[in-house]
Enzyme design. Structure first.
Site, PDB file in Angstrom:
ATOM      1  N   GLU A   1      63.692 -19.960 -88.033  1.00 33.55           N
ATOM      2  CA  GLU A   1      64.078 -20.425 -89.363  1.00 33.55           C
ATOM      3  C   GLU A   1      62.874 -20.245 -90.291  1.00 33.55           C
ATOM      4  O   GLU A   1      61.907 -21.012 -90.242  1.00 33.55           O
ATOM      5  CB  GLU A   1      64.503 -21.893 -89.348  1.00 33.55           C
ATOM      6  CG  GLU A   1      64.993 -22.347 -90.715  1.00 33.55           C
ATOM      7  CD  GLU A   1      65.301 -23.836 -90.779  1.00 33.55           C
ATOM      8  OE1 GLU A   1      66.167 -24.225 -91.575  1.00 33.55           O
ATOM      9  OE2 GLU A   1      64.676 -24.610 -90.028  1.00 33.55           O
TER      10      GLU A   1
ATOM     11  N   CYS B   1      68.668 -25.483 -96.069  1.00 31.29           N
ATOM     12  CA  CYS B   1      69.157 -25.445 -94.695  1.00 31.29           C
ATOM     13  C   CYS B   1      70.493 -24.718 -94.609  1.00 31.29           C
ATOM     14  O   CYS B   1      70.928 -24.358 -93.520  1.00 31.29           O
ATOM     15  CB  CYS B   1      69.286 -26.855 -94.136  1.00 31.29           C
ATOM     16  SG  CYS B   1      70.547 -27.870 -94.921  1.00 31.29           S
TER      17      CYS B   1
ATOM     18  N   SER C   1      63.313 -30.163 -90.177  1.00 35.05           N
ATOM     19  CA  SER C   1      63.313 -29.080 -89.193  1.00 35.05           C
ATOM     20  C   SER C   1      63.843 -29.580 -87.852  1.00 35.05           C
ATOM     21  O   SER C   1      63.832 -30.782 -87.561  1.00 35.05           O
ATOM     22  CB  SER C   1      61.892 -28.539 -89.011  1.00 35.05           C
ATOM     23  OG  SER C   1      61.075 -29.521 -88.386  1.00 35.05           O
TER      24      SER C   1
ATOM     25  N   LYS D   1      62.085 -42.901 -97.317  1.00 37.34           N
ATOM     26  CA  LYS D   1      60.808 -42.187 -97.299  1.00 37.34           C
ATOM     27  C   LYS D   1      61.055 -40.741 -97.693  1.00 37.34           C
ATOM     28  O   LYS D   1      61.520 -39.940 -96.901  1.00 37.34           O
ATOM     29  CB  LYS D   1      60.127 -42.237 -95.931  1.00 37.34           C
ATOM     30  CG  LYS D   1      58.647 -41.819 -96.016  1.00 37.34           C
ATOM     31  CD  LYS D   1      58.160 -41.034 -94.828  1.00 37.34           C
ATOM     32  CE  LYS D   1      58.517 -39.573 -94.860  1.00 37.34           C
ATOM     33  NZ  LYS D   1      57.777 -38.774 -95.887  1.00 37.34           N
TER      34      LYS D   1
ATOM     35  N   GLU E   1      56.431 -36.190 -99.008  1.00 33.53           N
ATOM     36  CA  GLU E   1      55.204 -36.401 -99.773  1.00 33.53           C
ATOM     37  C   GLU E   1      54.857 -35.203-100.650  1.00 33.53           C
ATOM     38  O   GLU E   1      53.964 -35.289-101.502  1.00 33.53           O
ATOM     39  CB  GLU E   1      54.039 -36.717 -98.830  1.00 33.53           C
ATOM     40  CG  GLU E   1      53.627 -35.599 -97.886  1.00 33.53           C
ATOM     41  CD  GLU E   1      54.443 -35.550 -96.596  1.00 33.53           C
ATOM     42  OE1 GLU E   1      53.950 -34.960 -95.615  1.00 33.53           O
ATOM     43  OE2 GLU E   1      55.577 -36.082 -96.580  1.00 33.53           O
TER      44      GLU E   1
END
Length: 496
Positions: A381, A281, A226, A173, A176
């Site tokens: 972050e 990241c 996240s 997945k 999107e």
């Protein structure tokens, strides 16, 4: 309008899902596609296809799996420019950065091509009289990969080639926000000879994620995103009895000691802070300057930032837009919060004049000085092109600052003192460490993963950990008796 569906059982399918999301070109702000958002029923169809395929693929020879991986590697290598163009069109990163992402993904494919060596077991002869013991590593079955928007090619390739090479079937997945690259990869895998159903792609949002986490046939889940979502994925997947590796967020520090080459450090800070618009990241977002170098270092960084060109990634610019309008607004709000908190905005990216469409999702590189650990631009972050300079008085203070942070993904130290570097790599509580290397992403035959709130689960991505994650160990103890042996003995077995 481009309708973006799914890839299930060896072919692209559209019209399954009633809900859809919008896909944008971040450099223009224009809507370029409508991506179908899978329901739980859609996910179930993909998992069922994977279940059917897993039965045969687990029994495929290592030679056959390797042949598919080699063929896939050649297709991705030959079409890397096309893949980079798709990344830039939907994510926004500049073409050169997108090409680098493809290259790092290729390195994992190449690692997976050597899967016969990685799957070798151990053998012990005569552990007891004419008794042998040996180990096997066998695939799990159906596994899920949930990947983020910031690396639509590299992150899926961290997991999918290793999982497939180990004999599993995969349901991927992707985000999107930029789904098209994953569909390309799935099609090329099929072209390389991967049997139908071994790799499936379902596009979707939280509904699709929850369906994968809850589905009883999904044995393991790999996630990157996240920290709050990583924690959720780990908890929900673990409660459902799955093996989970959930890689979360980061606040990566780059420590610069007084003896460092400040030109090298300044180059590294700019590259690692603003590459991919800071949507990494492993981006450096906190620069820890050990006095008395802060003034000189900040000046050098600002000089280099003055030459950066922000704009459309297809125009040879240095930095592209942020991925969505909402994310750009969020990062801008952090810049405003930093100014309000008293940090010094050496370079304010809100003032940028981009080389691109006025409706693009723009924010230029931003540099703050005199940042303190209580400010939101330090604690959070941000996931944008915002670099914060924190001044400290000593090496010990720098290490204390880094170790006090709840994240532990990556860090770097810049110094010409080998003893200080060795001490730092030993003392710092972070999973990946760079010495005069600002983004210490390991090669594919090592494993990627952080510590503390940057990782939920025990095993990291790719490398040896990846093979262990996608397989289960089995120990076999066997005795093949010759005709001289036999008889009944009710005593407890002993090693004689």
């Amino acid at each position: 309008m481009n309708r973006i569906g799914h890839f299930v059982d060896g072919k692209r399918v559209t019209g399954w899902s009633e809900r859809h999301g919008d896909v944008f070109d971040p450099a223009t702000g224009r809507r370029t596609g409508a991506v179908e958002l899978a329901s739980a029923a859609d996910v179930n169809r993909a998992v069922e296809a994977a279940e059917r395929a897993a039965r045969g693929w687990r029994d495929a020879s290592l030679s056959r799996r390797t042949a598919v991986l080699f063929a896939f590697r050649e297709l991705v290598s030959a079409r890397r420019e096309r893949l980079a163009e798709v990344i830039t069109a939907e994510h926004g990163k500049v073409l050169a950065d997108a090409a680098g992402e493809v290259q790092r993904g290729l390195e994992v494919i190449e690692y997976a091509c050597g899967i016969p060596s990685a799957l070798r077991g151990g053998f012990s002869e005569n552990v007891s009289t004419e008794v042998d013991s040996y180990t096997l590593r066998q695939p799990l079955g159906v596994v899920a990969v949930i990947s983020p928007f910031n690396f639509p090619v590299m992150v899926p390739l961290w997991f999918v080639p290793v999982a497939v090479a180990c004999g599993n079937a995969v349901v991927l997945k992707p985000s999107e926000k930029d789904p098209s690259a994953a569909l390309l990869l799935a099609g090329w895998f099929a072209e390389a000879g991967l049997p139908d159903g071994v790799l499936n792609v379902v596009n979707g949002d939280k509904e699709a994620v929850d369906a994968l986490l809850d589905h009883p046939a999904v044995r393991a889940v790999s996630f990157v995103g996240s920290t709050p979502v990583a924690r959720y994925v780990h908890q929900r997947g673990s409660l459902a009895g799955k093996r989970v590796q959930a890689l979360g967020g980061a606040k990566n520090h780059m420590v610069v000691l007084p003896d460092a080459d400040l030109d090298l450090a300044a180059d590294a800070a700019v590259n690692a802070g603003f590459g991919s618009a800071g949507e990494r990241c492993m981006a450096i977002s906190a620069l820890v300057a050990v006095e008395p170098v802060a003034d000189a270092l900040v000046g050098k960084i600002a000089e280099r930032m003055a030459g950066l060109r922000t704009g459309d990634g297809r125009r040879g610019c240095d930095m592209g837009p942020l991925v969505t309008s909402a994310h750009a607004a969020k990062v801008r709000s952090y810049v405003a919060a930093g100014v309000e908190a008293g940090a010094v905005p050496v370079v304010d990216g809100r003032d940028v004049t981009p080389d691109g469409d006025a409706d693009g999702f723009w924010l230029g590189p931003t540099l703050f000085d005199h940042v303190t650990p209580d400010m939101s631009i330090y604690t959070d972050e941000i996931f944008g092109p915002v670099l914060s300079v924190v001044r400290v008085g000593s090496y010990d203070e720098a290490v204390e600052l880094v170790n006090a942070n709840p994240y532990g993904n990556g860090t770097a130290i810049f110094t010409n003192d080998g003893g200080a570097a060795r001490r730092y790599q030993h003392e710092v509580e972070v999973g990946m460490v760079g010495v005069n290397v600002p983004i210490p992403v390991p090669m594919a035959y090592y494993s990627f993963g952080g510590w503390k709130a940057s990782l939920f689960g025990d095993l990291h991505a790719h490398g040896d950990d990846g093979v262990r994650f996608y397989t289960r160990g089995k120990v076999v103890t066997s005795r093949w008796l010759d005709p001289r042996h036999g008889g009944v003995n009710l005593g407890f077995p002993t090693q004689t």
